[in-house]
Design a protein around this motif. Structure first.
Motif, mmCIF file in Angstrom:
data_model
loop_
_atom_site.group_PDB
_atom_site.id
_atom_site.type_symbol
_atom_site.label_atom_id
_atom_site.label_comp_id
_atom_site.label_asym_id
_atom_site.label_seq_id
_atom_site.Cartn_x
_atom_site.Cartn_y
_atom_site.Cartn_z
ATOM 1 N N ILE A 172 8.380 12.743 5.660
ATOM 2 C CA ILE A 172 7.091 12.353 5.079
ATOM 3 C C ILE A 172 6.446 11.211 5.862
ATOM 4 C CG2 ILE A 172 5.941 11.437 3.016
ATOM 5 C CD1 ILE A 172 8.072 12.832 1.338
ATOM 6 N N TRP A 173 7.206 10.146 6.111
ATOM 7 C CA TRP A 173 6.626 8.961 6.733
ATOM 8 C C TRP A 173 6.063 9.217 8.130
ATOM 9 C CZ3 TRP A 173 4.318 4.739 5.717
ATOM 10 C CH2 TRP A 173 4.177 3.741 6.684
ATOM 11 N N PRO A 174 6.778 9.914 9.026
ATOM 12 C CA PRO A 174 6.199 10.166 10.357
ATOM 13 C C PRO A 174 4.867 10.915 10.293
ATOM 14 C CG PRO A 174 8.545 10.633 10.366
ATOM 15 C CD PRO A 174 8.166 10.414 8.942
ATOM 16 N N HIS A 175 4.764 11.921 9.400
ATOM 17 C CA HIS A 175 3.507 12.636 9.245
ATOM 18 C C HIS A 175 2.430 11.714 8.678
ATOM 19 C CE1 HIS A 175 4.314 16.829 10.241
ATOM 20 N NE2 HIS A 175 5.518 16.693 9.695
ATOM 21 N N LEU A 176 2.797 10.978 7.636
ATOM 22 C CA LEU A 176 1.831 10.139 6.935
ATOM 23 C C LEU A 176 1.225 9.091 7.853
ATOM 24 C CD1 LEU A 176 2.415 8.588 3.394
ATOM 25 C CD2 LEU A 176 1.497 7.213 5.243
ATOM 26 N N ILE A 177 2.062 8.355 8.546
ATOM 27 C CA ILE A 177 1.552 7.233 9.338
ATOM 28 C C ILE A 177 0.749 7.728 10.537
ATOM 29 C CG2 ILE A 177 3.592 6.989 10.827
ATOM 30 C CD1 ILE A 177 1.422 4.176 9.283
ATOM 31 N N ARG A 178 1.144 8.868 11.111
ATOM 32 C CA ARG A 178 0.390 9.413 12.238
ATOM 33 C C ARG A 178 -1.007 9.866 11.798
ATOM 34 N NH1 ARG A 178 3.600 13.111 13.436
ATOM 35 N NH2 ARG A 178 2.486 14.927 12.647
ATOM 36 N N GLU A 220 -5.220 4.113 -0.605
ATOM 37 C CA GLU A 220 -6.020 5.337 -0.677
ATOM 38 C C GLU A 220 -5.948 6.119 0.640
ATOM 39 O OE1 GLU A 220 -8.359 8.141 -2.634
ATOM 40 O OE2 GLU A 220 -7.239 6.397 -3.383
ATOM 41 N N ILE A 221 -5.932 5.406 1.760
ATOM 42 C CA ILE A 221 -5.782 6.063 3.064
ATOM 43 C C ILE A 221 -4.417 6.749 3.150
ATOM 44 C CG2 ILE A 221 -5.528 5.642 5.540
ATOM 45 C CD1 ILE A 221 -7.554 3.329 5.186
ATOM 46 N N PHE A 222 -3.367 6.032 2.761
ATOM 47 C CA PHE A 222 -2.017 6.592 2.816
ATOM 48 C C PHE A 222 -1.868 7.763 1.844
ATOM 49 C CE2 PHE A 222 0.173 2.447 4.416
ATOM 50 C CZ PHE A 222 -0.414 2.650 5.651
ATOM 51 N N TYR A 223 -2.496 7.646 0.683
ATOM 52 C CA TYR A 223 -2.417 8.729 -0.309
ATOM 53 C C TYR A 223 -3.062 10.001 0.245
ATOM 54 C CZ TYR A 223 -3.381 11.482 -4.486
ATOM 55 O OH TYR A 223 -3.467 12.501 -5.406
ATOM 56 N N ALA A 250 0.834 -1.206 0.000
ATOM 57 C CA ALA A 250 0.000 0.000 0.000
ATOM 58 C C ALA A 250 0.872 1.260 0.000
ATOM 59 C CB ALA A 250 -0.928 -0.004 1.208
ATOM 60 N N ILE A 251 2.008 1.202 0.675
ATOM 61 C CA ILE A 251 2.922 2.346 0.685
ATOM 62 C C ILE A 251 3.383 2.659 -0.734
ATOM 63 C CG2 ILE A 251 5.150 3.197 1.507
ATOM 64 C CD1 ILE A 251 4.793 1.352 3.954
ATOM 65 N N PHE A 252 3.783 1.627 -1.477
ATOM 66 C CA PHE A 252 4.265 1.828 -2.839
ATOM 67 C C PHE A 252 3.144 2.320 -3.764
ATOM 68 C CE2 PHE A 252 7.390 -1.234 -1.161
ATOM 69 C CZ PHE A 252 8.559 -0.543 -1.465
ATOM 70 N N PHE A 253 1.936 1.797 -3.576
ATOM 71 C CA PHE A 253 0.826 2.226 -4.428
ATOM 72 C C PHE A 253 0.414 3.663 -4.096
ATOM 73 C CE2 PHE A 253 0.477 -2.108 -5.785
ATOM 74 C CZ PHE A 253 -0.139 -2.025 -7.032
ATOM 75 N N ALA A 254 0.497 4.056 -2.836
ATOM 76 C CA ALA A 254 0.182 5.437 -2.468
ATOM 77 C C ALA A 254 1.206 6.392 -3.084
ATOM 78 C CB ALA A 254 0.168 5.588 -0.951
ATOM 79 N N THR A 284 -1.527 15.590 2.753
ATOM 80 C CA THR A 284 -1.635 16.597 3.828
ATOM 81 C C THR A 284 -0.295 16.877 4.500
ATOM 82 O OG1 THR A 284 -2.160 14.930 5.516
ATOM 83 C CG2 THR A 284 -4.012 15.867 4.292
ATOM 84 N N VAL A 285 0.756 16.184 4.087
ATOM 85 C CA VAL A 285 2.082 16.452 4.651
ATOM 86 C C VAL A 285 2.495 17.869 4.252
ATOM 87 C CG1 VAL A 285 4.508 15.778 4.646
ATOM 88 C CG2 VAL A 285 2.740 14.029 4.593
ATOM 89 N N PRO A 286 2.892 18.703 5.200
ATOM 90 C CA PRO A 286 3.253 20.092 4.886
ATOM 91 C C PRO A 286 4.379 20.179 3.856
ATOM 92 C CG PRO A 286 3.053 19.787 7.255
ATOM 93 C CD PRO A 286 2.988 18.428 6.646
#
Length: 247
Positions: free
Chosen positions: A148-154, A116-119, A37-41, A124-126
């Motif tokens: 990117i990842w810390p913002h995304l996963i949170r 889709e959730i990850f996308y 899902a990470i790669f598809f996002a 919304t990552v600043p």
């Protein structure tokens, strides 16, 4: 009182092993589903139109079609290739086994929803923080890992928690389409089998529902602990409490 509790306790005991099959299907599909899902996002957000178009098409196809139909289609395809491909290779017993095919189809399905959730979280990552990381000299991988990842996963975690619970619930459909081999019975199979003995739908399916409720609660609790860990550095994090209002 004993006459009332005895049938319930009996069903709870009988359905303990079938519940493990539902758990297996979910646990076997979550790790790969999460990873892909990470790669598809990232692919959906890619400036490359070919990659973005492929990822968008995949996500749309699996989110836009019922999971039951996906099960039926992939099992039909597996059967279609049985005599020409799987049987000559001697792997027909493996490919057509629900314990392999079930997690595979679940993985394909959850990749689309999770991507889709990850996308959505990725969007919304600043941008300022990403540009600052690049100006600081970070590589693309370093920027993704540190910014990117810390913002995304949170941001994505509460919605992803729901997706995991929905995935677990979807395991109830697997043996409606795929064949039951030997003593492979999940909660719905066992509840249906017990129902055929005495036609007591309220008792048997209620106990099956209790298993789903109990395991879903365990998922919420575990993922809530992870969420508090992800947000521990945020202002007021000590006051953050996981509640069903977040789900």
């Amino acid at each position: 009182m004993n006459e009332f509790l005895a049938p319930i306790l009996n069903d709870i005991g009988l359905m303990a092993r079938p519940a493990l099959f539902n758990l297996y299907f979910a646990v076997a599909s979550i790790p790969l589903g999460f990873l892909f899902a990470i790669f598809f996002a990232l692919g959906k957000a890619s400036p490359n139109k070919l990659i973005s178009g492929f990822c968008r098409g995949y996500i749309y196809a699996f989110r836009g079609s019922p999971f039951f139909i996906q099960l039926f289609m992939f099992y039909s395809l597996a059967l279609a290739f049985n005599l020409s491909l799987w049987k000559p290779l001697g792997i027909d017993w493996l490919v057509l086994n629900p314990l392999v095919l079930g997690p595979l189809i679940l993985t394909l399905n959850t990749v689309a929803y999770t991507a889709e959730i990850f996308y959505g979280a990725l969007m919304t990552v600043p941008r300022g923080e990403i540009e600052a990381a690049r100006a600081y000299g970070m590589s693309g991988l370093q920027t993704f890992r540190s910014v990117i990842w810390p913002h995304l996963i949170r941001l994505a975690w509460p919605a992803y928690t729901n997706e995991v619970v929905f995935l677990f619930h979807a395991t109830a459909l697997i043996y409606f389409t795929l064949p039951v081999i030997g003593d492979q019975k999940d909660l719905m199979n066992m509840a249906g089998e017990l129902f055929e003995r005495d036609y007591n739908a309220v008792l048997h399916f209620s106990v099956a529902a209790l298993y789903f409720l109990a395991i879903s609660l365990a998922i919420f609790l575990v993922f809530g602990i992870v969420y508090r860990r992800l947000t521990r550095h945020m202002p007021g994090a000590s006051r953050v409490r996981w509640s069903f209002s977040r789900l």
